[in-house]
Design a protein around this motif. Structure first.
Motif, PDB file in Angstrom:
ATOM      1  N   GLY A 107     -17.345  29.818 -39.246  1.00  0.00           N
ATOM      2  CA  GLY A 107     -15.987  30.549 -40.263  1.00  0.00           C
ATOM      3  C   GLY A 107     -15.376  29.731 -40.312  1.00  0.00           C
ATOM      4  N   LYS A 108     -14.335  29.272 -40.995  1.00  0.00           N
ATOM      5  CA  LYS A 108     -13.327  28.565 -41.469  1.00  0.00           C
ATOM      6  C   LYS A 108     -12.485  28.350 -39.870  1.00  0.00           C
ATOM      7  N   LYS A 109     -12.476  29.192 -39.091  1.00  0.00           N
ATOM      8  CA  LYS A 109     -11.091  29.937 -37.896  1.00  0.00           C
ATOM      9  C   LYS A 109     -11.650  28.135 -36.891  1.00  0.00           C
ATOM     10  N   LEU A 110     -12.761  27.238 -36.561  1.00  0.00           N
ATOM     11  CA  LEU A 110     -12.979  26.497 -36.310  1.00  0.00           C
ATOM     12  C   LEU A 110     -12.269  25.302 -36.612  1.00  0.00           C
ATOM     13  N   LEU A 111     -11.852  24.709 -38.202  1.00  0.00           N
ATOM     14  CA  LEU A 111     -11.156  24.285 -38.658  1.00  0.00           C
ATOM     15  C   LEU A 111     -10.130  23.896 -38.384  1.00  0.00           C
ATOM     16  N   ASP A 112      -9.501  25.262 -38.283  1.00  0.00           N
ATOM     17  CA  ASP A 112      -8.241  25.543 -38.087  1.00  0.00           C
ATOM     18  C   ASP A 112      -7.608  25.196 -37.471  1.00  0.00           C
ATOM     19  N   ARG A 113      -8.796  25.578 -36.066  1.00  0.00           N
ATOM     20  CA  ARG A 113      -8.240  25.134 -34.308  1.00  0.00           C
ATOM     21  C   ARG A 113      -8.359  23.181 -34.416  1.00  0.00           C
ATOM     22  N   LEU A 114      -9.194  22.720 -34.994  1.00  0.00           N
ATOM     23  CA  LEU A 114     -10.116  21.276 -35.091  1.00  0.00           C
ATOM     24  C   LEU A 114      -8.081  20.634 -35.413  1.00  0.00           C
ATOM     25  N   ALA A 223     -13.107  10.258 -42.569  1.00  0.00           N
ATOM     26  CA  ALA A 223     -13.577  11.602 -42.691  1.00  0.00           C
ATOM     27  C   ALA A 223     -12.715  12.611 -42.966  1.00  0.00           C
ATOM     28  N   ILE A 224     -12.050  12.233 -41.408  1.00  0.00           N
ATOM     29  CA  ILE A 224     -11.589  13.937 -41.434  1.00  0.00           C
ATOM     30  C   ILE A 224     -10.333  14.732 -42.392  1.00  0.00           C
ATOM     31  N   ALA A 225      -9.439  13.916 -43.284  1.00  0.00           N
ATOM     32  CA  ALA A 225      -8.512  14.131 -44.065  1.00  0.00           C
ATOM     33  C   ALA A 225      -9.061  15.009 -45.088  1.00  0.00           C
ATOM     34  N   PRO A 226      -9.829  13.844 -45.168  1.00  0.00           N
ATOM     35  CA  PRO A 226     -10.656  14.153 -47.339  1.00  0.00           C
ATOM     36  C   PRO A 226     -11.039  15.372 -46.786  1.00  0.00           C
ATOM     37  N   VAL A 227     -12.009  15.840 -44.981  1.00  0.00           N
ATOM     38  CA  VAL A 227     -12.229  17.283 -45.682  1.00  0.00           C
ATOM     39  C   VAL A 227     -11.911  18.204 -45.037  1.00  0.00           C
ATOM     40  N   SER A 383      -6.220   6.831 -35.151  1.00  0.00           N
ATOM     41  CA  SER A 383      -4.750   7.651 -34.943  1.00  0.00           C
ATOM     42  C   SER A 383      -5.943   9.394 -35.364  1.00  0.00           C
ATOM     43  N   ALA A 384      -6.269   9.371 -36.381  1.00  0.00           N
ATOM     44  CA  ALA A 384      -7.452  10.683 -36.567  1.00  0.00           C
ATOM     45  C   ALA A 384      -7.840  10.991 -35.415  1.00  0.00           C
ATOM     46  N   VAL A 385      -8.725  11.023 -34.630  1.00  0.00           N
ATOM     47  CA  VAL A 385      -9.180  11.285 -33.445  1.00  0.00           C
ATOM     48  C   VAL A 385      -8.385  11.331 -32.434  1.00  0.00           C
ATOM     49  N   VAL A 386      -7.213  10.785 -32.190  1.00  0.00           N
ATOM     50  CA  VAL A 386      -6.296  11.028 -30.672  1.00  0.00           C
ATOM     51  C   VAL A 386      -5.763  12.435 -31.021  1.00  0.00           C
ATOM     52  N   GLY A 387      -5.128  11.993 -32.665  1.00  0.00           N
ATOM     53  CA  GLY A 387      -4.027  13.711 -32.617  1.00  0.00           C
ATOM     54  C   GLY A 387      -5.132  14.720 -32.683  1.00  0.00           C
ATOM     55  N   VAL A 388      -7.035  14.645 -32.921  1.00  0.00           N
ATOM     56  CA  VAL A 388      -7.495  16.247 -32.474  1.00  0.00           C
ATOM     57  C   VAL A 388      -7.658  16.199 -31.145  1.00  0.00           C
ATOM     58  N   ILE A 389      -7.573  15.096 -30.102  1.00  0.00           N
ATOM     59  CA  ILE A 389      -7.598  15.383 -29.246  1.00  0.00           C
ATOM     60  C   ILE A 389      -6.883  15.699 -28.055  1.00  0.00           C
ATOM     61  N   LEU A 390      -5.687  14.864 -28.216  1.00  0.00           N
ATOM     62  CA  LEU A 390      -4.453  15.590 -27.769  1.00  0.00           C
ATOM     63  C   LEU A 390      -3.645  17.030 -28.413  1.00  0.00           C
ATOM     64  N   ASN A 391      -3.775  17.386 -29.499  1.00  0.00           N
ATOM     65  CA  ASN A 391      -4.081  19.078 -30.363  1.00  0.00           C
ATOM     66  C   ASN A 391      -4.969  19.913 -29.089  1.00  0.00           C
ATOM     67  N   LEU A 392      -6.423  19.488 -28.746  1.00  0.00           N
ATOM     68  CA  LEU A 392      -6.645  20.340 -27.947  1.00  0.00           C
ATOM     69  C   LEU A 392      -6.532  20.259 -26.429  1.00  0.00           C
ATOM     70  N   LEU A 393      -5.863  19.039 -25.691  1.00  0.00           N
ATOM     71  CA  LEU A 393      -5.489  18.983 -24.724  1.00  0.00           C
ATOM     72  C   LEU A 393      -4.580  19.638 -23.933  1.00  0.00           C
ATOM     73  N   LEU A 394      -3.601  19.283 -24.805  1.00  0.00           N
ATOM     74  CA  LEU A 394      -2.091  19.885 -25.092  1.00  0.00           C
ATOM     75  C   LEU A 394      -2.018  21.211 -25.071  1.00  0.00           C
ATOM     76  N   PRO A 395      -1.355  21.863 -23.835  1.00  0.00           N
ATOM     77  CA  PRO A 395      -1.581  23.263 -23.816  1.00  0.00           C
ATOM     78  C   PRO A 395      -0.377  24.013 -25.410  1.00  0.00           C
ATOM     79  N   PRO A 396      -0.910  24.868 -25.336  1.00  0.00           N
ATOM     80  CA  PRO A 396      -0.028  25.785 -26.774  1.00  0.00           C
ATOM     81  C   PRO A 396       1.464  25.562 -26.568  1.00  0.00           C
ATOM     82  N   ALA A 397       2.365  25.633 -27.159  1.00  0.00           N
ATOM     83  CA  ALA A 397       3.647  25.851 -27.275  1.00  0.00           C
ATOM     84  C   ALA A 397       4.219  27.471 -26.865  1.00  0.00           C
TER      85      ALA A 397
END
Length: 406
Positions: A107-114, A223-227, A383-397
């Motif tokens: 479902g779309k929740k995965l996209l929202d997470r990544l 391709a991340i941004a166009p997706v 930059s896109a790959v780094v942004g995704v990795i940081l978003n996954l690794l940094l603890p939620p605010a």
């Protein structure tokens, strides 16, 4: 307007009008990266038909040349040449296929997470900023022509009404081109020599792409941004047509259709295609949302692609005229990224968000390169790959605690 009561003639007129709304951007991308505009028109029309086939003819979307890949194509062509770069565009379709499968499964929740706004916003900003040097380099070849095309485009965009407001690019280019003709800086020799009817190079000189791994892997992160843009466009089109296309035919089908269209573009030597918001805006104004009208626009694009003199005429446009448009266009892309952050209310008081945005922008603007042997990734992709990795690794605010009442 009742789509079902439109006569075939009216549908044709509106369909051709929709193509003109998308025409400027569709041919501008290949002109900027050194590809043939006739091929871009052909792959846009073909890609749109493929998309409609996959989505059961339900979704009124036109696919045209994607601006997100201008900088990557220019950079990749310097390293691997245009044949290798075009083969690498197949990597874009792979991202769409994977996302289609994941959406079907999770479902779309995965996209929202990544890819939350805190990741996508900076990536979109970088797409615009990374092109700023190219815009200035082209504009400075003749600042007068650049300012004429820029001024007209700005006036049409800010003061135009109705459909006129949707074609500032065409108006700016036409005005700059007319001034260039008056100044005697346009070479018409190629236009005179070109035949009236000619197959685009995609068909007349068709050959299988020269597959190379390096540009294939290079294009995947871009391709991340166009997706993500695709997901947003589907929701917008659903709102305009008053139908939920994420439910039927489903977001996984629209994603798959877009991916197959990109794959077809790579095989025929055209730029990657993407959903066109310009046409969605035209549908919103005209209230015509019948998918058949979009298919008429696609058919018109294919017809235009075989008019040899039209292709030669487009290629005779001076670089400065295009540069003037780019000054506005690429800055607009960057502003869309900022708007994305604002609309989704990204909190800049959160340390986590500041870290993700800062590192993503710094690495992209600074030209960071990551290399393993002969493979390297840089710019927007890195930059896109780094942004995704940081978003996954940094603890939620942590949520802010509500203020205590006195």
């Amino acid at each position: 307007m009742d789509n079902l009561k439109l006569s075939p003639v009216r549908k044709t007129i509106v369909g051709v009008q929709f193509l003109f709304v998308a025409f400027g951007a569709t041919v501008l991308v290949p002109l900027l990266v050194g590809l043939d505009p006739a091929t871009a028109l052909f792959t846009a029309g073909l890609g749109t038909f493929i998309f409609h086939l996959v989505t059961k003819g339900k979704v009124p979307i036109f696919l045209g040349s994607s601006f997100a890949f201008i900088a990557p194509i220019i950079a990749a062509s310097k390293q691997w040449g245009m044949p290798g770069t075009l083969a690498g565009i197949a990597g874009v379709s792979l991202v769409y296929f994977v996302m289609s499968a994941l959406i079907k499964w999770q479902g779309k929740k995965l996209l929202d997470r990544l890819f939350p706004p805190v990741v996508i916003g900076p990536v979109i900003i970088l797409i615009g900023l990374s092109l700023s040097t190219s815009a200035v380099d082209m504009a400075k070849t003749n600042w007068l022509l650049a300012f004429v095309s820029l001024a007209v485009a700005v006036c049409v965009l800010s003061m135009g009404r109705g459909l006129m407001k949707l074609v500032p690019v065409i108006c700016g280019i036409v005005s700059g081109y007319i001034v260039a003709i008056c100044l005697g800086v346009v070479d018409f020799s190629h236009v005179e020599a070109a035949p009236w009817l000619a197959l685009p190079p995609a068909l007349s000189d068709f050959h299988l792409p020269q597959f190379v791994w390096e540009p294939f892997l290079y294009m995947i992160p871009v391709a991340i941004a166009p997706v993500i843009e695709h997901v947003g466009d589907i929701y917008v089109v659903s709102a305009v047509a008053d139908k939920d296309f994420t439910a039927s035919p489903g977001l996984h089908r629209t994603m798959l259709g877009d991916g197959l269209a990109c794959l077809a573009a790579s095989f025929f030597g055209g730029p990657p295609v993407t959903t066109y918001s310009e046409v969605t805006g035209a549908m919103s104004i005209t209230k015509v949302t019948h998918p058949q009208v979009i298919r008429i626009a696609a058919a018109t694009a294919i017809v235009f692609s075989v008019i040899g003199k039209l292709s030669a005429l487009l290629q005779s446009i001076p670089a400065a005229v295009l540069g003037g448009i780019m000054l506005l266009l690429f800055g607009t892309i960057a502003s869309v990224g900022i708007q994305n952050l604002i609309q989704h209310k990204v909190d800049f008081n959160r340390t986590r968000n500041i870290i993700i945005i800062s590192i993503t922008l710094t690495m992209g603007i600074g030209g960071a390169v990551l290399q393993w042997g002969s493979f390297s990734i840089s710019g927007i992709g890195l930059s896109a790959v780094v942004g995704v990795i940081l978003n996954l690794l940094l603890p939620p605010a942590k949520e802010k605690m509500p203020a205590k009442k006195e």
